[in-house]
Design a protein around this motif. Structure first.
Motif, PDB file in Angstrom:
ATOM      1  N   LEU A 152       0.845  -1.195   0.000  1.00 31.95           N
ATOM      2  CA  LEU A 152       0.000   0.000   0.000  1.00 31.95           C
ATOM      3  C   LEU A 152       0.882   1.247   0.000  1.00 31.95           C
ATOM      4  CD1 LEU A 152      -2.599  -1.184   2.657  1.00 31.95           C
ATOM      5  CD2 LEU A 152      -3.029  -0.841   0.221  1.00 31.95           C
ATOM      6  N   GLN A 153       0.781   2.038  -1.050  1.00 37.00           N
ATOM      7  CA  GLN A 153       1.589   3.246  -1.131  1.00 37.00           C
ATOM      8  C   GLN A 153       0.834   4.337  -1.869  1.00 37.00           C
ATOM      9  OE1 GLN A 153       5.764   2.855  -2.000  1.00 37.00           O
ATOM     10  NE2 GLN A 153       5.826   4.863  -2.995  1.00 37.00           N
ATOM     11  N   PRO A 154       0.092   5.175  -1.150  1.00 35.20           N
ATOM     12  CA  PRO A 154      -0.551   6.319  -1.798  1.00 35.20           C
ATOM     13  C   PRO A 154       0.484   7.205  -2.479  1.00 35.20           C
ATOM     14  CG  PRO A 154      -1.396   5.983   0.417  1.00 35.20           C
ATOM     15  CD  PRO A 154      -0.221   5.071   0.269  1.00 35.20           C
ATOM     16  N   LYS A 155       0.035   7.968  -3.464  1.00 36.90           N
ATOM     17  CA  LYS A 155       0.952   8.862  -4.180  1.00 36.90           C
ATOM     18  C   LYS A 155       1.317  10.070  -3.339  1.00 36.90           C
ATOM     19  CE  LYS A 155       1.455  11.734  -8.332  1.00 36.90           C
ATOM     20  NZ  LYS A 155       2.898  11.422  -8.389  1.00 36.90           N
ATOM     21  N   MET A 156       0.315  10.627  -2.635  1.00 37.17           N
ATOM     22  CA  MET A 156       0.605  11.808  -1.839  1.00 37.17           C
ATOM     23  C   MET A 156      -0.117  11.723  -0.497  1.00 37.17           C
ATOM     24  SD  MET A 156      -1.454  14.750  -3.963  1.00 37.17           S
ATOM     25  CE  MET A 156      -3.242  14.738  -4.145  1.00 37.17           C
ATOM     26  N   ALA A 157       0.423  12.448   0.482  1.00 34.58           N
ATOM     27  CA  ALA A 157      -0.108  12.392   1.842  1.00 34.58           C
ATOM     28  C   ALA A 157      -0.195  13.794   2.422  1.00 34.58           C
ATOM     29  CB  ALA A 157       0.779  11.519   2.723  1.00 34.58           C
ATOM     30  N   VAL A 158      -1.264  14.021   3.188  1.00 32.50           N
ATOM     31  CA  VAL A 158      -1.440  15.261   3.935  1.00 32.50           C
ATOM     32  C   VAL A 158      -1.502  14.897   5.412  1.00 32.50           C
ATOM     33  CG1 VAL A 158      -2.914  17.260   4.378  1.00 32.50           C
ATOM     34  CG2 VAL A 158      -2.684  16.364   2.037  1.00 32.50           C
ATOM     35  N   ILE A 159      -0.568  15.422   6.186  1.00 28.85           N
ATOM     36  CA  ILE A 159      -0.543  15.213   7.627  1.00 28.85           C
ATOM     37  C   ILE A 159      -1.181  16.453   8.249  1.00 28.85           C
ATOM     38  CG2 ILE A 159       0.870  14.570   9.593  1.00 28.85           C
ATOM     39  CD1 ILE A 159       1.081  12.705   7.086  1.00 28.85           C
ATOM     40  N   GLY A 160      -2.317  16.270   8.918  1.00 27.69           N
ATOM     41  CA  GLY A 160      -3.140  17.402   9.308  1.00 27.69           C
ATOM     42  C   GLY A 160      -2.784  18.065  10.622  1.00 27.69           C
ATOM     43  N   GLU A 161      -1.496  18.196  10.926  1.00 22.57           N
ATOM     44  CA  GLU A 161      -1.078  18.914  12.139  1.00 22.57           C
ATOM     45  C   GLU A 161      -1.472  20.394  12.019  1.00 22.57           C
ATOM     46  OE1 GLU A 161       0.252  17.894  14.894  1.00 22.57           O
ATOM     47  OE2 GLU A 161       1.311  15.997  14.533  1.00 22.57           O
TER      48      GLU A 161
END
Length: 380
Positions: free
Chosen positions: A152-161
């Motif tokens: 499992l490897q999404p292309k992009m990630a948003v970390i909502g800190e």
């Protein structure tokens, strides 16, 4: 409608006191239930202790790539903090929502989960909600190998800190340690007959403080961080039992936040050499069992700014900004970047409100977050 639902869910999440020392299972169960109702495929991954878990969920087509929205479920303690109201009972006043975790970072989690039922994702949208971020990103470190094993490897990630909805493309790493000193107790009237662990702890701290100057000189010329160099902080020094007893044990809690990994190696090698060549020989000349042992609490990699970063470019476009920034605080983002994802940190609320009494998130920050998430999730 989405804002009202987000506030209602946030109210429920704040009422779950998921301090890192305690279980997060009630919150994980609620989030899993809501995501399943939105059509997501969920997987609760238990921690070894059995009282905590990560939640991984996916909505939309079962296909490679897509988007990851990630947040940690744990919050810091409220012990000895002077709150104006119950920290685990959300309170609204003057356009703000008060409560432990409102900005760090249950506000983002609530918004992401509510939006899961509002959009029809054309590509996969994944959710990762982790445990024990506040004490070393332990949950995320356990999650990464699970994702790799499953391909499992999404292309992009948003970390909502909490970033005030600014787009953050980089931050320093965070390495936390506790160094334990074992000496030889004795009567305080004759200090030379013992090995004073507290005194050696002070010498150790002094050497760390000397290394601060070396790190300032090593700052990269083009560093965009503030401060631009790797920092060292002494968080706690303790030892001894009484005025007239040679201290037999002591501890030092300390951390460093490296700008580059070479600085972390430099600090570790320098302090280890000081211990092995100077401190331990002096201690063991008096007491052969004297010792200094450093316990690694957590070593979290930073988020490295990249020339090519699709997540950064997409969020800048959605938020109407022409720049991305760096921050000094650490997150789980670097762990996902190491998997090969394009990663940014962006979420409602400000880090200045986190970890403090009367923590809050402004309602208009949640509105901005929701407005970003809808097109982001649809076009994932």
């Amino acid at each position: 409608m989405s804002l009202r639902e987000t506030v209602e869910l946030l109210d429920q999440l704040i009422a779950m006191p998921t301090v890192s020392a305690d279980s997060n299972m009630a919150m994980i169960a609620e989030l899993a239930h809501r995501l399943e109702a939105a059509g997501a495929r969920t997987d609760v991954m238990l921690a070894p202790c059995g009282t905590k878990a990560n939640l991984w969920a996916s909505i939309g087509p079962d296909a490679p790539g897509g988007l990851l929205l990630s947040g940690h479920t744990d919050v810091v303690p409220v012990t000895d903090q002077d709150w104006s109201s119950d920290p685990f009972q959300m309170r609204e006043a003057d356009g703000r929502l008060y409560g432990r975790g409102t900005c760090d970072m249950k506000g983002f989690i609530a918004a992401a989960v509510v939006m899961a039922s509002k959009v029809q994702a054309q590509k996969p949208v994944h959710f990762a909600f982790t445990y024990d971020e506040e004490v070393g990103c332990i949950g995320a470190q356990a999650l990464i190998p699970e994702l790799q094993a499953r391909g499992l490897q999404p292309k992009m990630a948003v970390i909502g800190e909490p970033t005030g909805m600014r787009v953050i493309e980089g931050h320093k790493g965070c390495c936390e340690y506790t160094t334990h000193f074992t000496g030889l107790e004795g009567h305080g009237s004759d200090p030379g007959r013992g090995v004073n662990a507290a005194e050696y702890a002070v010498r150790y701290v002094t050497r760390l403080m000397e290394l601060r100057g070396d790190l300032m000189a090593r700052a990269p010329a083009a560093s965009r961080y503030q401060p631009p160099w790797t920092t060292i902080n002494i968080g706690r020094v303790s030892g001894g039992v009484a005025h007239n007893v040679i201290a037999g044990k002591a501890e030092v809690d300390w951390e460093m936040r490296p700008v580059v990994q070479d600085d972390a190696h430099f600090v570790r090698q320098s302090i280890e050499a000081f211990v092995e060549t100077e401190m331990l020989p002096m201690m063991r000349a008096i007491h052969a069992q004297a010792d200094i042992r450093t316990e690694t609490i957590g070593e979290i990699v930073g988020l490295e700014p990249m020339d090519v970063n699709t997540a950064r470019d997409v969020l800048m476009d959605l938020l109407g900004t022409n720049s991305a920034e760096l921050v000094p605080f650490g997150t789980e983002a670097g762990l996902f970047q190491q998997m090969g994802m394009d990663v940014v940190v962006c979420g409602p609320g400000h880090i200045a409100q986190a970890h403090k009494p009367d923590e809050f998130v402004a309602i208009d920050q949640l509105e901005t977050c929701l407005a970003m998430l809808e097109p982001l999730m649809t076009g994932a």
